[in-house]
Motif scaffolding. Structure first.
Motif, PDB file in Angstrom:
ATOM      1  N   UNK A 258       1.228  -2.580  -6.769  1.00 52.00           N
ATOM      2  CA  UNK A 258       1.153  -3.636  -5.760  1.00 52.00           C
ATOM      3  C   UNK A 258       2.220  -4.701  -5.995  1.00 52.00           C
ATOM      4  N   UNK A 259       2.534  -4.984  -7.260  1.00 56.74           N
ATOM      5  CA  UNK A 259       3.629  -5.909  -7.570  1.00 56.74           C
ATOM      6  C   UNK A 259       4.945  -5.381  -7.005  1.00 56.74           C
ATOM      7  N   UNK A 260       5.237  -4.104  -7.247  1.00 52.79           N
ATOM      8  CA  UNK A 260       6.498  -3.528  -6.783  1.00 52.79           C
ATOM      9  C   UNK A 260       6.602  -3.592  -5.268  1.00 52.79           C
ATOM     10  N   UNK A 261       5.536  -3.189  -4.570  1.00 45.40           N
ATOM     11  CA  UNK A 261       5.575  -3.228  -3.121  1.00 45.40           C
ATOM     12  C   UNK A 261       5.747  -4.638  -2.583  1.00 45.40           C
ATOM     13  N   UNK A 262       5.090  -5.608  -3.213  1.00 41.74           N
ATOM     14  CA  UNK A 262       5.145  -6.999  -2.773  1.00 41.74           C
ATOM     15  C   UNK A 262       6.555  -7.570  -2.929  1.00 41.74           C
ATOM     16  N   UNK A 263       7.149  -7.367  -4.092  1.00 41.43           N
ATOM     17  CA  UNK A 263       8.482  -7.924  -4.336  1.00 41.43           C
ATOM     18  C   UNK A 263       9.520  -7.231  -3.464  1.00 41.43           C
ATOM     19  N   UNK A 264       9.416  -5.913  -3.321  1.00 41.84           N
ATOM     20  CA  UNK A 264      10.373  -5.199  -2.475  1.00 41.84           C
ATOM     21  C   UNK A 264      10.272  -5.677  -1.034  1.00 41.84           C
ATOM     22  N   UNK A 265       9.050  -5.899  -0.548  1.00 45.07           N
ATOM     23  CA  UNK A 265       8.881  -6.424   0.808  1.00 45.07           C
ATOM     24  C   UNK A 265       9.575  -7.770   0.943  1.00 45.07           C
ATOM     25  N   UNK A 266       9.437  -8.624  -0.080  1.00 41.75           N
ATOM     26  CA  UNK A 266      10.042  -9.950  -0.024  1.00 41.75           C
ATOM     27  C   UNK A 266      11.554  -9.921  -0.082  1.00 41.75           C
TER      28      UNK A 266
ATOM     29  N   UNK B 166       0.808  -1.211   0.000  1.00 41.02           N
ATOM     30  CA  UNK B 166       0.000   0.000   0.000  1.00 41.02           C
ATOM     31  C   UNK B 166       0.844   1.265   0.000  1.00 41.02           C
ATOM     32  N   UNK B 167       2.022   1.224   0.603  1.00 38.02           N
ATOM     33  CA  UNK B 167       2.906   2.387   0.578  1.00 38.02           C
ATOM     34  C   UNK B 167       3.338   2.718  -0.844  1.00 38.02           C
ATOM     35  N   UNK B 168       3.761   1.707  -1.596  1.00 40.11           N
ATOM     36  CA  UNK B 168       4.167   1.952  -2.978  1.00 40.11           C
ATOM     37  C   UNK B 168       2.953   2.352  -3.812  1.00 40.11           C
ATOM     38  N   UNK B 169       1.814   1.760  -3.523  1.00 41.72           N
ATOM     39  CA  UNK B 169       0.591   2.137  -4.225  1.00 41.72           C
ATOM     40  C   UNK B 169       0.260   3.610  -3.991  1.00 41.72           C
ATOM     41  N   UNK B 170       0.476   4.096  -2.779  1.00 45.01           N
ATOM     42  CA  UNK B 170       0.208   5.498  -2.463  1.00 45.01           C
ATOM     43  C   UNK B 170       1.132   6.446  -3.233  1.00 45.01           C
ATOM     44  N   UNK B 171       2.374   6.009  -3.503  1.00 43.50           N
ATOM     45  CA  UNK B 171       3.313   6.900  -4.198  1.00 43.50           C
ATOM     46  C   UNK B 171       3.026   6.996  -5.693  1.00 43.50           C
TER      47      UNK B 171
END
Length: 376
Positions: free
Chosen positions: A216-224, A149-154
């Motif tokens: 959402x893909x970017x945030x998910x992969x970065x989290x991982x 959600x953070x990356x989605x917000x940006x």
């Protein structure tokens, strides 16, 4: 082929795939009606196709599938990435309620967590390692959902999410490789290459948006990769580095949520209080705003890399003057840049409020009366 070259080749392969796949994603977006139409809070002025995230996903998958070994946690992260991209694409095409999106994000996060990709301990400088026990599972799911959600917000300005995510992924790739964690390094490098190529189409003026499928893909992969590449290590930077690298989305989301809570608004309500909106409000162009945030992100990444590579203690644990001075200077520079940007965002914006405008007008009127009285 040496393992040192694989992350670099992954980035190049991902970039080439994205360059070829993005025009196809644009056609698919127009065919399915996934087009972003300008509205009150939107900055762009022309209808723009979404679904660019599908091209980013394809660019990420090609080198990752080719180079990664058959590791359960890596496979689970890839599976979750594909599913969360599908969830975002569904939102881009048909629109989903916040509750449905949140439930889907939690379900996707549970996949790598169930496979063992968890924040099972916390390493703090000077304090050592603390085992999280059973709490690692909800904490890790929360980490995934928060980053998504953070990356989605940006993703509210041309090139912003892709650029910030690409810079962050590059930093994570360097740190993961230096810690001997090849799989996260490959995934982070592939994501960085995909983001860089996507900017060819997404930098202002953007011809395509990544949509929720991409953000959402970017945030998910970065989290991982943050977990697998840095946070699961025993290095002193295990906790500090991800927070420094992701400082912009963390601060932006924190400010926005606190403001919405202050005014009694739902945290998922869209508004124009993000960093990029505030820059735009005080008169900065899209390019100037994005480049400033790129610079801020790159600076924070440099600090994280310095924390990893600059030696500030000798073999006996004593502080070294040169290394301590370098780290202190880097930290002070990052802090000064952060304070300056917050000053620009908050102080200049505050000066433009109606109350201050009335005060200025009153002062000008008084000065004008005094001037006229002096002439008479």
């Amino acid at each position: 082929m040496t393992t040192d070259l694989i992350p670099i080749l992954s980035a190049i392969a991902a970039a080439l795939v994205v360059l070829g796949a993005t025009p196809l994603a644009m056609r698919l977006a127009r065919a399915t009606g996934a087009v972003d139409v300008p509205s009150g809070r939107r900055i762009h002025s022309e209808p723009t196709p979404r679904l660019g995230g599908l091209a980013i996903l394809l660019g990420f998958l090609v080198p990752v599938v080719a180079f990664l070994p058959d590791d359960p946690s890596a496979r689970a992260l890839i599976t979750g990435a594909v599913l969360i991209t599908a969830l975002g694409a569904a939102d881009d095409i048909w629109g989903l309620t916040p509750g449905v999106k949140l439930a889907g994000q939690v379900a996707c996060a549970a996949i790598p967590v169930a496979a063992g990709l968890t924040i099972d301990h916390i390493t703090l400088p000077l304090l050592g390692v603390g085992d999280l026990g059973w709490a690692q599972y909800p904490i890790t799911v929360l980490w995934f959902v928060a980053l998504v959600n953070m990356i989605n917000f940006t993703d509210g300005m041309d090139g912003l999410a892709a650029g910030i995510s690409g810079l962050g992924a590059t930093t994570f790739a360097i740190l993961a490789a230096s810690l001997g964690r090849a799989d996260p390094a490959i995934m982070a490098a592939a994501l960085a290459g995909a983001c860089a190529a996507f900017l060819v189409f997404n930098f202002h003026p953007a011809r395509v948006f990544m949509g929720d499928a991409g953000s959402m893909l970017l945030g998910f992969v970065i989290a991982g990769v943050a977990i697998g590449g840095v946070m699961k290590s025993a290095a002193a930077i295990a906790v500090v580095a991800p927070l420094v690298i992701l400082a912009i989305p963390i601060l932006d989301t924190s400010f926005v949520i606190l403001k919405r809570l202050k005014h009694g608004l739902p945290v998922y309500n869209a508004d124009r209080s993000h960093f990029h909106h505030r820059f735009f409000t005080i008169g900065w162009s899209q390019r100037k705003t994005v480049l400033a945030l790129y610079g801020w992100c790159a600076l924070m990444g440099a600090v994280a890399i310095a924390l990893r590579f600059v030696r500030y203690r000798d073999a006996d644990g004593h502080l070294q003057l040169a290394g301590t001075a370098v780290l202190s200077a880097a930290g002070l520079l990052a802090l000064a840049a952060s304070i300056y940007l917050v000053y620009v965002l908050e102080i200049l914006k505050w000066r433009s409020t109606p109350v201050v405008t009335l005060v200025r007008q009153s002062r000008l009127e008084r000065a004008s009366r005094r001037e006229m009285a002096g002439r008479s």
